[in-house]
Scaffold this active site. Structure first.
Site, PDB file in Angstrom:
ATOM      1  N   CYS A 111     -28.408 -10.167 -16.332  1.00  0.00           N
ATOM      2  CA  CYS A 111     -28.392 -11.309 -16.242  1.00  0.00           C
ATOM      3  C   CYS A 111     -29.897 -11.812 -16.256  1.00  0.00           C
ATOM      4  CB  CYS A 111     -27.111 -11.040 -15.508  1.00  0.00           C
ATOM      5  SG  CYS A 111     -26.163 -10.915 -14.798  1.00  0.00           S
ATOM      6  N   HIS A 252     -29.229 -18.068 -12.831  1.00  0.00           N
ATOM      7  CA  HIS A 252     -28.422 -17.863 -13.381  1.00  0.00           C
ATOM      8  C   HIS A 252     -27.761 -18.091 -12.699  1.00  0.00           C
ATOM      9  CE1 HIS A 252     -25.795 -14.481 -14.699  1.00  0.00           C
ATOM     10  NE2 HIS A 252     -26.343 -13.467 -13.750  1.00  0.00           N
ATOM     11  N   ASN A 282     -19.505 -16.039 -14.874  1.00  0.00           N
ATOM     12  CA  ASN A 282     -20.995 -15.211 -15.225  1.00  0.00           C
ATOM     13  C   ASN A 282     -20.772 -14.759 -16.441  1.00  0.00           C
ATOM     14  OD1 ASN A 282     -23.052 -13.603 -15.274  1.00  0.00           O
ATOM     15  ND2 ASN A 282     -22.779 -12.917 -13.771  1.00  0.00           N
TER      16      ASN A 282
HETATM   17  N1  COA Z   1      -9.052 -11.810  -5.121  1.00  0.00           N
HETATM   18  C1  COA Z   1      -8.556 -11.715  -3.825  1.00  0.00           C
HETATM   19  N2  COA Z   1      -9.173 -10.751  -3.117  1.00  0.00           N
HETATM   20  C2  COA Z   1      -9.791  -9.900  -3.213  1.00  0.00           C
HETATM   21  C3  COA Z   1     -10.232 -10.371  -5.302  1.00  0.00           C
HETATM   22  C4  COA Z   1      -9.874 -10.992  -5.451  1.00  0.00           C
HETATM   23  N3  COA Z   1     -10.886 -11.513  -6.588  1.00  0.00           N
HETATM   24  N4  COA Z   1     -11.889  -9.474  -4.803  1.00  0.00           N
HETATM   25  C5  COA Z   1     -11.807  -8.620  -4.293  1.00  0.00           C
HETATM   26  N5  COA Z   1     -11.183  -8.920  -2.929  1.00  0.00           N
HETATM   27  C6  COA Z   1     -10.453  -8.951  -1.517  1.00  0.00           C
HETATM   28  C7  COA Z   1     -11.191  -7.130  -1.262  1.00  0.00           C
HETATM   29  O1  COA Z   1     -10.270  -6.176  -2.338  1.00  0.00           O
HETATM   30  C8  COA Z   1     -11.195  -6.804   0.133  1.00  0.00           C
HETATM   31  O2  COA Z   1     -10.037  -7.049   0.325  1.00  0.00           O
HETATM   32  P1  COA Z   1     -10.110  -5.393   2.035  1.00  0.00           P
HETATM   33  O3  COA Z   1     -10.345  -6.359   3.082  1.00  0.00           O
HETATM   34  O4  COA Z   1      -8.340  -5.956   1.784  1.00  0.00           O
HETATM   35  O5  COA Z   1     -11.154  -4.452   1.325  1.00  0.00           O
HETATM   36  C9  COA Z   1     -11.718  -8.750   0.093  1.00  0.00           C
HETATM   37  O6  COA Z   1     -10.816  -8.833  -0.960  1.00  0.00           O
HETATM   38  C10 COA Z   1     -13.071  -8.884   0.755  1.00  0.00           C
HETATM   39  O7  COA Z   1     -13.861  -7.566  -0.226  1.00  0.00           O
HETATM   40  P2  COA Z   1     -15.710  -8.129  -0.609  1.00  0.00           P
HETATM   41  O8  COA Z   1     -16.222  -6.779  -2.013  1.00  0.00           O
HETATM   42  O9  COA Z   1     -16.127  -7.797   0.721  1.00  0.00           O
HETATM   43  O10 COA Z   1     -15.842  -9.833  -0.973  1.00  0.00           O
HETATM   44  P3  COA Z   1     -16.635 -10.299  -0.904  1.00  0.00           P
HETATM   45  O11 COA Z   1     -17.156 -11.349  -0.073  1.00  0.00           O
HETATM   46  O12 COA Z   1     -18.132  -9.735  -0.865  1.00  0.00           O
HETATM   47  O13 COA Z   1     -16.967 -11.276  -2.344  1.00  0.00           O
HETATM   48  C11 COA Z   1     -17.658 -10.601  -4.366  1.00  0.00           C
HETATM   49  C12 COA Z   1     -16.881 -10.201  -3.320  1.00  0.00           C
HETATM   50  C13 COA Z   1     -17.646  -9.759  -5.690  1.00  0.00           C
HETATM   51  C14 COA Z   1     -17.381 -12.443  -5.273  1.00  0.00           C
HETATM   52  C15 COA Z   1     -19.286 -11.576  -3.730  1.00  0.00           C
HETATM   53  O14 COA Z   1     -19.960  -9.556  -2.864  1.00  0.00           O
HETATM   54  C16 COA Z   1     -20.207 -11.787  -5.132  1.00  0.00           C
HETATM   55  O15 COA Z   1     -20.078 -12.257  -5.367  1.00  0.00           O
HETATM   56  N6  COA Z   1     -20.954 -10.563  -5.174  1.00  0.00           N
HETATM   57  C17 COA Z   1     -22.143 -10.920  -5.931  1.00  0.00           C
HETATM   58  C18 COA Z   1     -21.791 -10.431  -7.427  1.00  0.00           C
HETATM   59  C19 COA Z   1     -22.192 -11.066  -8.654  1.00  0.00           C
HETATM   60  O16 COA Z   1     -22.896 -12.013  -8.170  1.00  0.00           O
HETATM   61  N7  COA Z   1     -22.377 -10.108  -9.071  1.00  0.00           N
HETATM   62  C20 COA Z   1     -22.949 -10.568 -10.403  1.00  0.00           C
HETATM   63  C21 COA Z   1     -24.460 -10.138 -11.096  1.00  0.00           C
HETATM   64  S1  COA Z   1     -25.208 -10.897 -11.903  1.00  0.00           S
END
Ligand code: COA
Length: 326
Positions: A111, A252, A282
């Site tokens: 990215c 980004h 993204n």
């Molecule tokens: N829909 C519904 N629930 C979802 C889900 C979706 N698409 N994806 C994950 N969950 C659930 C998980 O399974 C988890 O459930 P549990 O509590 O029963 O285990 C719950 O939501 C929380 O998951 P978590 O990973 O803690 O959520 P989060 O608040 O960290 O959000 C992201 C997840 C991926 C949105 C967040 O971590 C993020 O944006 N990270 C950066 C990722 C990124 O930008 N990557 C690219 C970089 S270039």
């Protein structure tokens, strides 16, 4: 010698996949995706390849710059999802567009790729080796995303953006400063495996199919909200500028919460952070050039405007650049 972006272009595949479409594929909800990421829909390839969409974006950039393909001296494509291991995507773009006088190569910094490619092209031009460069960020991430993994498949989209960069004698223009970094030791928090080492001399005889993107979302999130403001401040410091003097922060587009957290840390209002991730998701290396093209074509960039571009992603890689629009 300075550099100036004289043309921008972008291309998004026609097919739009909304969060409601995603609800039919995995156990997810539109509200969850919007709340946690800011994404409502993304463009997904129904057959377009990285080189085909890269070429379309590049053609637009050349058209805006008023250049013929034969005048292009260098093509750098930033991508982490090329359709071919060989030849590289930049050489494919060269062939599609007929840029027969260019040197062409790819750069993979995920990215951060477009920003790193722009910096590389700037360095080549500033040394006088080349007079211009076509810099492209293009991805078809939909083919490396696991469409059964709700924690990743909702995040990504496909698309391409391009900028045409030229040498200029004009003062106070172009890339004023940059800050780049990598943290390979933590690289596996966002990864995608290619083929395994299997040959007549290895014990393993069966090739495992290439893998899909895996991600520790929370680790990537923490990395981004710490590293992006630090990179921006470092680049601003090198340019002797303050955050208040910047007109546009072109970041980004991974997650609206990351962008909001960066804005908060820098104490800059969100209206200085253009966004399009709600519509496109993204797109890795394509996010910055697509957004740049959109704000450019919308007439939001005026001569002398100060921009910060900042990227972060797999590698881990991160960076920021201060750019004066010409
Ligand atoms: N829909 C519904 N629930 C979802 C889900 C979706 N698409 N994806 C994950 N969950 C659930 C998980 O399974 C988890 O459930 P549990 O509590 O029963 O285990 C719950 O939501 C929380 O998951 P978590 O990973 O803690 O959520 P989060 O608040 O960290 O959000 C992201 C997840 C991926 C949105 C967040 O971590 C993020 O944006 N990270 C950066 C990722 C990124 O930008 N990557 C690219 C970089 S270039």
């Amino acid at each position: 010698m300075n550099t100036k972006i004289t043309g921008t272009g972008s291309f998004l595949p026609e097919k739009i996949v909304t969060n409601f479409d995603m609800e039919k594929l995995v156990d997810t909800q539109d509200a969850w995706i919007r709340e946690r990421t800011g994404i409502a829909s993304r463009h997904i390839s129904t057959g377009e390849t990285v080189s085909s969409i890269a070429a379309k974006a590049a053609k637009e950039a050349l058209l805006m710059a008023g250049k013929q393909p034969g005048e292009v001296e260098m093509i750098i494509v930033a991508t982490c999802s090329p359709e071919m291991l060989l030849p590289c995507c930049a050489c494919q773009v060269q062939s599609i567009l007929g840029c027969s006088n260019a040197v062409a190569f790819d750069l993979n910094a995920a990215c951060s790729g477009f920003l790193f490619a722009l910096n590389a092209a700037t360095a080549y031009i500033k040394t006088g080796l080349y007079k211009n460069a076509l810099v492209i960020g293009a991805e078809v991430l939909s083919k490396i995303v696991d469409w059964t993994d709700r924690s990743t498949c909702v995040l990504f989209g496909d698309g391409a953006g391009a900028a045409f960069l030229e040498a200029t004698e004009e003062e106070n223009i172009g890339m004023l400063s940059l800050s780049q970094g990598s943290d390979g030791a933590r690289g596996m928090v966002l990864a995608c495996e290619d083929r395994d080492v299997v040959n007549p001399f290895t014990e393993k005889k069966e090739q495992i199919l290439p893998g899909y993107v895996t991600m520790n979302g929370q680790e990537v999130y923490k990395f981004a909200v710490r590293q992006v403001p630090a990179s921006i401040l470092d680049a601003l410091n090198k340019a002797n500028l303050t955050v208040e003097e910047i007109d546009h922060f072109v970041l980004h587009q991974a997650n609206i919460r990351i962008i909001e957290a960066v804005a908060k840390r820098l104490k800059v209002p969100m209206d200085k952070f253009p966004t399009n991730l709600e519509r496109v998701g993204n797109m890795s290396s394509a996010t910055i050039p697509v957004l740049l093209d959109e704000i450019n074509r919308a007439g939001k960039l005026k001569k002398g405007d100060k921009l910060v571009m900042s990227g972060f992603g797999a590698g881990l890689t991160y960076g920021a650049g201060v750019y004066i629009w010409g």
